[in-house]
Design an enzyme around this catalytic site. Structure first.
Site, PDB file in Angstrom:
ATOM      1  N   GLU A 290       0.846  -1.193   0.000  1.00  0.00           N
ATOM      2  CA  GLU A 290       0.000   0.000   0.000  1.00  0.00           C
ATOM      3  C   GLU A 290       0.878   1.239   0.000  1.00  0.00           C
ATOM      4  O   GLU A 290       2.089   1.166   0.254  1.00  0.00           O
ATOM      5  CB  GLU A 290      -0.942   0.021   1.205  1.00  0.00           C
ATOM      6  CG  GLU A 290      -0.245   0.108   2.547  1.00  0.00           C
ATOM      7  CD  GLU A 290      -1.224   0.085   3.716  1.00  0.00           C
ATOM      8  OE1 GLU A 290      -2.443   0.013   3.480  1.00  0.00           O
ATOM      9  OE2 GLU A 290      -0.765   0.132   4.871  1.00  0.00           O
TER      10      GLU A 290
ATOM     11  N   ASN B 256       0.915   5.021   1.784  1.00  0.00           N
ATOM     12  CA  ASN B 256       0.342   5.789   2.888  1.00  0.00           C
ATOM     13  C   ASN B 256       0.559   7.279   2.669  1.00  0.00           C
ATOM     14  O   ASN B 256       1.700   7.724   2.483  1.00  0.00           O
ATOM     15  CB  ASN B 256       0.987   5.381   4.210  1.00  0.00           C
ATOM     16  CG  ASN B 256       0.841   3.893   4.484  1.00  0.00           C
ATOM     17  OD1 ASN B 256      -0.170   3.438   4.988  1.00  0.00           O
ATOM     18  ND2 ASN B 256       1.873   3.125   4.125  1.00  0.00           N
TER      19      ASN B 256
ATOM     20  N   SER C 261       3.616   6.436  10.156  1.00  0.00           N
ATOM     21  CA  SER C 261       4.269   6.392  11.466  1.00  0.00           C
ATOM     22  C   SER C 261       5.570   5.596  11.468  1.00  0.00           C
ATOM     23  O   SER C 261       5.960   4.981  10.483  1.00  0.00           O
ATOM     24  CB  SER C 261       3.307   5.804  12.502  1.00  0.00           C
ATOM     25  OG  SER C 261       2.895   4.518  12.100  1.00  0.00           O
TER      26      SER C 261
ATOM     27  N   LYS D   9      -7.372   3.181  -1.226  1.00  0.00           N
ATOM     28  CA  LYS D   9      -7.013   1.915  -1.877  1.00  0.00           C
ATOM     29  C   LYS D   9      -7.555   1.865  -3.294  1.00  0.00           C
ATOM     30  O   LYS D   9      -6.999   1.192  -4.160  1.00  0.00           O
ATOM     31  CB  LYS D   9      -7.536   0.740  -1.062  1.00  0.00           C
ATOM     32  CG  LYS D   9      -7.015   0.693   0.373  1.00  0.00           C
ATOM     33  CD  LYS D   9      -5.503   0.622   0.425  1.00  0.00           C
ATOM     34  CE  LYS D   9      -4.989   0.508   1.856  1.00  0.00           C
ATOM     35  NZ  LYS D   9      -5.170   1.755   2.642  1.00  0.00           N
TER      36      LYS D   9
ATOM     37  N   GLU E 219      -6.849   3.682   6.412  1.00  0.00           N
ATOM     38  CA  GLU E 219      -5.496   3.570   6.932  1.00  0.00           C
ATOM     39  C   GLU E 219      -5.520   2.865   8.278  1.00  0.00           C
ATOM     40  O   GLU E 219      -6.543   2.816   8.960  1.00  0.00           O
ATOM     41  CB  GLU E 219      -4.865   4.957   7.098  1.00  0.00           C
ATOM     42  CG  GLU E 219      -4.767   5.764   5.819  1.00  0.00           C
ATOM     43  CD  GLU E 219      -3.696   5.272   4.869  1.00  0.00           C
ATOM     44  OE1 GLU E 219      -2.938   4.366   5.248  1.00  0.00           O
ATOM     45  OE2 GLU E 219      -3.612   5.786   3.751  1.00  0.00           O
TER      46      GLU E 219
END
Length: 504
Positions: free
Chosen positions: A150, A152, A157, A331, A398
């Protein structure tokens, strides 16, 4: 599939070696901020917020193919450019939002904020992205290659803890590993440097500099918008301290997402002003708002929370991310880019043929669950009790814990109205090579097969109204590792642990 390393890995440890290594990791981690607030399952109450424990971490750096690591880092700037261009294209995002919004109220609400700000006019054209592109190593008849899990675009983080994990394993390689009886299994270790803390801070610094001095005569600052009771606070603190210790020092304040309206005001010219809770008589102008919250429905429990996000979006502050950039991380966007046979979308957003080909090599097959021919075939695969075992179904969300794997897919689809299936995507599962390691989590050891997920950070500052890019860098890496029986990999969500790479 062959293992990545020959011989025994991780090394066999006797009881004394194990105890010594674990104690060293515990002490070093606390001494160097490789830490989290303890989970409620371990410490039910910590009302004063005085406790910390070492972050879940592997005892050894995990073997990772050097060619895959090099490739992932090399394409990050192209990924930054790709997603900056997507965020600029309101028409493209609008078409995808319309496809998923019927079954995803959260996405619809984000889009509504954009429409409200668009109606009155945006006053800040610069956008900042602190991105992370996540990969797993896929092994098939063609050898080992990276495949994207994926991309982000909000609250990416563990950049702070990732640097510390790399330093931990480097420290152990110089002190403890050479003393092990089976130390030959660890020699030599190729441990690449990891600048994720400084890399991410450089993106924030670039945005702060681009904002310029206040025209109202106030000092300027960066605010971190965070979740209340954040357990992963030390990861965020490392980025804060990198900014405050820079030359010149940049003022940084933490503000709970739920307190935006209480501690900020918007001037008639839409400058965002912040009053520190420690001294409300002071006023700062917010140059950059960095969201480490706001990525899921739980951060918006009431209409006032959405109004707070609207306030940030309509201000002159450079927001990381803007609503459009957050939506670029859907997505559905990843699915459209990676759908087999569709090259036109990629050509639209990444014109350079060489960069485009490099990015596309990292794609795995992703399908819509709509009523197009590709979507109908994906629906057949997702509902077939045997075919579904090769896939994961993902919503537009997320954070860990939101996906459905293999045989859980047909059962989940039975719970969702069929007209809302298009809010999900179906992704072919990636098959990583076997790796083993030992995980230290909450003081206990877990040994066995593991799956490693590589994240590469990127920082990008661009002009939403044109083609200009002020800053575009690859900014370090993250390695998260989980037991090979676990489907999810989020460290904060309790599934994975921190790790670093030993290149092989």
């Amino acid at each position: 599939m062959a293992a990545l390393v020959a011989g025994a890995f991780p090394p066999n440890l006797d009881a004394v070696e194990r105890e010594s290594l674990v104690q060293e990791i515990k002490d070093w981690s606390i001494a160097n901020g490789l830490a989290v607030r303890p989970p409620p399952a371990i410490v039910p109450e910590d009302p004063e917020g005085i406790l910390a424990t070492n972050a879940p971490v592997t005892l050894f750096p995990s073997p990772f193919p050097k060619s895959c690591f090099t490739e992932a880092k090399a394409i990050q700037q192209a990924y930054n450019e790709l997603y900056a261009n997507i965020s600029r294209d309101e028409e493209f995002l609008s078409s995808l939002v319309q496809e998923v919004a019927g079954g995803d109220e959260f996405i619809a609400s984000l889009w509504n904020i954009h429409l409200r700000v668009k109606e009155e006019g945006y006053v800040q054209n610069l956008s900042l992205g602190l991105f992370r592109s996540d990969y797993m190593v896929h092994g098939d008849g063609e050898g080992l290659q990276i495949k994207q899990v994926e991309f982000n675009t909000i609250a990416s983080s563990f950049g702070g803890l990732s640097t510390q994990t790399s330093l931990l394993h480097r420290h152990l390689s110089q002190t403890v590993y050479p003393l092990l009886q089976s130390s030959a299994a660890l020699s030599p270790l190729e441990l690449p440097p990891n600048n994720s803390t400084q890399g991410l801070a450089s993106g924030l610094r670039a945005a702060y500099t681009a904002y310029g001095p206040s025209t109202l005569g106030h000092p300027t600052c960066v605010i971190f918008l965070v979740q209340s009771g954040e357990r992963n606070v030390f990861d965020q603190r490392h980025l804060e301290y990198a900014l405050t210790s820079s030359t010149p020092s940049i003022p940084v304040f933490r503000l709970p997402f739920s307190s935006i309206q209480d501690n900020t005001t918007l001037t008639p010219t839409r400058h965002l002003l912040y009053r520190p809770t420690a001294n409300p008589s002071l006023t700062y102008e917010v140059a950059v708002a960095y969201l480490r919250a706001g990525y899921g429905p739980g951060d918006y429990p009431s209409p006032s929370a959405w109004e707070a996000r609207y306030t940030i979006e309509r201000s002159r502050t450079i927001t990381c991310p803007s609503v459009l950039t957050q939506l670029a991380g859907m997505k559905k966007v990843q699915q459209v880019l990676a759908t087999p046979g569709d090259n036109a979308t990629m050509e639209r957003f990444l014109p350079d043929a060489k960069a485009r080909a490099a990015v596309q090599r990292s794609f795995t097959n992703i399908f819509p669950l709509d009523t197009t021919p590709a979507g109908l075939e994906a629906r057949r695969l997702a509902t077939d009790p045997e075919e579904c075992k090769r896939y994961v179904m993902k919503p537009q969300r997320e954070g860990g814990g939101n996906n459905f794997y293999r045989t859980a897919i047909p059962e989940q689809l039975k719970q969702i109205p069929e007209e809302h299936w298009s809010s999900y995507i179906l992704m072919e599962l990636i098959t990583p090579p076997p790796v083993a390691n030992i995980i230290l989590r909450n003081g206990k050891l877990e040994q066995g097969g593991v799956i490693c997920e590589l994240g590469v950070y990127g920082t990008c500052l661009w002009d939403q109204t044109g083609t200009g890019t002020l800053h575009n860098e690859e900014s370090g890496y993250l390695l998260r590792t989980k037991g090979d029986q676990s489907e999810e990999g989020g460290v904060a969500a309790g599934y994975g642990c921190m790790d670093s790479v030993a290149l092989v």
